[in-house]
Design a protein around this motif. Sequence first.
Motif, short mmCIF file in Angstrom:
data_model
loop_
_atom_site.label_atom_id
_atom_site.label_comp_id
_atom_site.label_asym_id
_atom_site.label_seq_id
_atom_site.Cartn_x
_atom_site.Cartn_y
_atom_site.Cartn_z
N LEU A 151 119.30 26.18 57.50
CA LEU A 151 118.37 25.19 58.03
C LEU A 151 118.54 25.03 59.53
O LEU A 151 117.56 24.85 60.26
CB LEU A 151 118.59 23.84 57.33
CG LEU A 151 118.23 23.76 55.85
CD1 LEU A 151 118.55 22.38 55.32
CD2 LEU A 151 116.77 24.09 55.64
N ASP A 154 116.78 27.76 61.29
CA ASP A 154 115.33 27.54 61.25
C ASP A 154 114.90 26.50 62.29
O ASP A 154 113.87 26.66 62.96
CB ASP A 154 114.91 27.09 59.85
CG ASP A 154 115.01 28.21 58.83
OD1 ASP A 154 115.10 29.38 59.26
OD2 ASP A 154 115.02 27.91 57.62
N VAL A 155 115.68 25.42 62.42
CA VAL A 155 115.37 24.39 63.41
C VAL A 155 115.46 24.96 64.83
O VAL A 155 114.61 24.69 65.69
CB VAL A 155 116.30 23.17 63.24
CG1 VAL A 155 116.10 22.18 64.38
CG2 VAL A 155 116.03 22.49 61.91
N ALA A 158 112.52 27.22 65.37
CA ALA A 158 111.28 26.44 65.40
C ALA A 158 111.10 25.74 66.74
O ALA A 158 109.98 25.66 67.27
CB ALA A 158 111.28 25.41 64.27
N GLU A 324 100.00 27.47 64.17
CA GLU A 324 101.39 27.90 64.20
C GLU A 324 102.25 26.89 64.96
O GLU A 324 103.39 26.60 64.57
CB GLU A 324 101.50 29.28 64.85
CG GLU A 324 102.91 29.84 64.89
CD GLU A 324 103.01 31.15 65.65
OE1 GLU A 324 104.10 31.72 65.71
OE2 GLU A 324 101.97 31.59 66.19
N GLN A 327 102.85 23.85 62.75
CA GLN A 327 103.82 24.16 61.71
C GLN A 327 105.25 24.17 62.28
O GLN A 327 106.19 23.68 61.62
CB GLN A 327 103.50 25.50 61.07
CG GLN A 327 102.22 25.51 60.26
CD GLN A 327 101.86 26.90 59.76
OE1 GLN A 327 102.63 27.86 59.93
NE2 GLN A 327 100.68 27.04 59.16
N ALA A 328 105.42 24.70 63.48
CA ALA A 328 106.74 24.70 64.11
C ALA A 328 107.20 23.28 64.41
O ALA A 328 108.39 22.94 64.25
CB ALA A 328 106.71 25.53 65.39
N GLU A 330 106.34 20.48 62.75
CA GLU A 330 106.70 19.83 61.50
C GLU A 330 107.99 20.40 60.94
O GLU A 330 108.83 19.66 60.41
CB GLU A 330 105.57 20.00 60.49
CG GLU A 330 104.31 19.20 60.82
CD GLU A 330 104.59 17.72 60.89
OE1 GLU A 330 105.37 17.22 60.06
OE2 GLU A 330 104.05 17.04 61.79
N ARG A 331 108.19 21.71 61.05
CA ARG A 331 109.41 22.32 60.54
C ARG A 331 110.63 21.85 61.32
O ARG A 331 111.68 21.57 60.73
CB ARG A 331 109.28 23.85 60.61
CG ARG A 331 110.44 24.59 59.95
CD ARG A 331 110.11 26.04 59.71
NE ARG A 331 109.84 26.76 60.96
CZ ARG A 331 108.64 27.18 61.34
NH1 ARG A 331 107.59 26.95 60.59
NH2 ARG A 331 108.49 27.83 62.48
N MET A 332 110.50 21.73 62.62
CA MET A 332 111.63 21.28 63.43
C MET A 332 111.99 19.83 63.10
O MET A 332 113.17 19.49 62.98
CB MET A 332 111.29 21.41 64.92
CG MET A 332 112.41 20.96 65.85
SD MET A 332 112.00 21.11 67.59
CE MET A 332 110.74 19.82 67.74
N LYS A 334 111.20 18.00 60.25
CA LYS A 334 111.62 17.76 58.87
C LYS A 334 113.04 18.26 58.61
O LYS A 334 113.84 17.58 57.97
CB LYS A 334 110.64 18.44 57.91
CG LYS A 334 109.29 17.74 57.82
CD LYS A 334 108.38 18.44 56.83
CE LYS A 334 107.03 17.73 56.74
NZ LYS A 334 106.11 18.42 55.80
N ARG A 335 113.37 19.42 59.12
CA ARG A 335 114.69 19.99 58.84
C ARG A 335 115.78 19.44 59.74
O ARG A 335 116.96 19.62 59.45
CB ARG A 335 114.62 21.52 58.93
CG ARG A 335 113.62 22.09 57.93
CD ARG A 335 113.67 23.59 57.82
NE ARG A 335 112.71 24.06 56.83
CZ ARG A 335 112.54 25.32 56.49
NH1 ARG A 335 113.26 26.26 57.09
NH2 ARG A 335 111.66 25.67 55.58
#
Length: 433
Positions: A151, A154-155, A158, A324, A327-328, A330-332, A334-335
């Motif tokens: 994770l 990924d952060v 992102a 894109e 999405q980056a 939100e991913r940054m 949330k995680r």
Amino acid sequence: MLASSSAATWTGCGSSSNYPLCTMAFFHSKSRASSIRMEPFTVSFLPGSEFLELSSFHSFQHSNLKLRHSFKSRATSRMLHEPHALVITNEYPQNADFPRNYSRKEKKPFPIPIVELRRAARERLKKRKGQPKGRAPPPKNGLIVQSLVPLAYDVFNARITLINNLKKLLKVVPVHACGWCSELHVGPEGHPFKSCKGKHATLRKGLHLWTNAAVEDVLVPTEAYHLYDPLGKRITHEERFSIPRIPAVMELCIQAGVYVSEYPTKRRRKPIIRIGKREFVDADESDLPDPAPEVPLKPLLTETPISKAVAPANEEEKILLAEETLQAWERMRKRSQEVDADNCGAHKHQQRNGQHGWQSAVLDDLIPPRYVWHVPDVEGPPLTRELRNFYGQAPAVVEICVQAGAAVPDQYKSTMRLDIGIPSSVKEAEMVV
């Protein structure tokens, strides 16, 4: 405007599939019953379901409203001509208040009230009473949480993707920053609201002085000290300039397990040994084989210089880039919630001799959303000062992506106020009850 907690009674005629409803609706709540004028629209009945789908109504196109009807699916044609009670439900609030901005003179509220923290601490003491003290779990024992390492990567990536994409979007989406305060505006021209609190704001009567914004204006550069050993001694006042400061999200990822060669971090292979409440020693690792050279678990992205950022060539590329980027973002966010952090309350520092008042940080402290005014129609008339109460707000990243063509995420629709009708003139606004 519909209230998601109200019950509505509709009258009109219908057919076997779509039911055109009349223009009058009566909303019943615990306090009063009122009626509002509405434009005609239709609902579609879903066989075997208790929900009706709304259509042909502009206010519902951006919301997640569902209508629950009280009649069964075997309703006859005569029953469809009679009034029915419908309950409107929504996964997100229809309209929400804007987040409050705290000045340096105000103390930030605790994410959890101090009374609740004390009550939870007493409950933990009760449960541990008479039981042997267990070992501290990672990362309190000096080890990293292995499940958080993917994770963290990924952060990290992102965040880099978000920065690189914003550099491209800023070439096609106009973003303005005030030269005297921290306010931003996304749109062809800056908003006319007198909300500037910067230097000489009284001389300008609160008007902003708009300039071109940069990525650093959109993504607030929240920094943190890089710690070689997160369990080591606290940073003293004399060391504040000798220890590097890096973006807080980056430091969070490094402490969670991301390997960055420029910022080495101590990695223990055995839990620490506590010899006191705040004292510990490292366990002997001589019996373990020599550690292998640390390498990144995944390839790490790097930032692209602004001079090499290429703007999208056409409308289709711009929409894909906006999706894109969203999405980056939100991913940054949330995680990043998986890792703990602390921030300063910043209140009455003179009484504390300049020392920080640390408290648990929330996600918006780590990644400030930086709310801006939402422009309903970029190609339409600019925002009007007298109609300010009708406009919504959204994080700057979200507003940039929406104006570039991305779909509006559901969690931001409540503050953007997409289902509120905006008067065409000030005279029409004065007629609103």
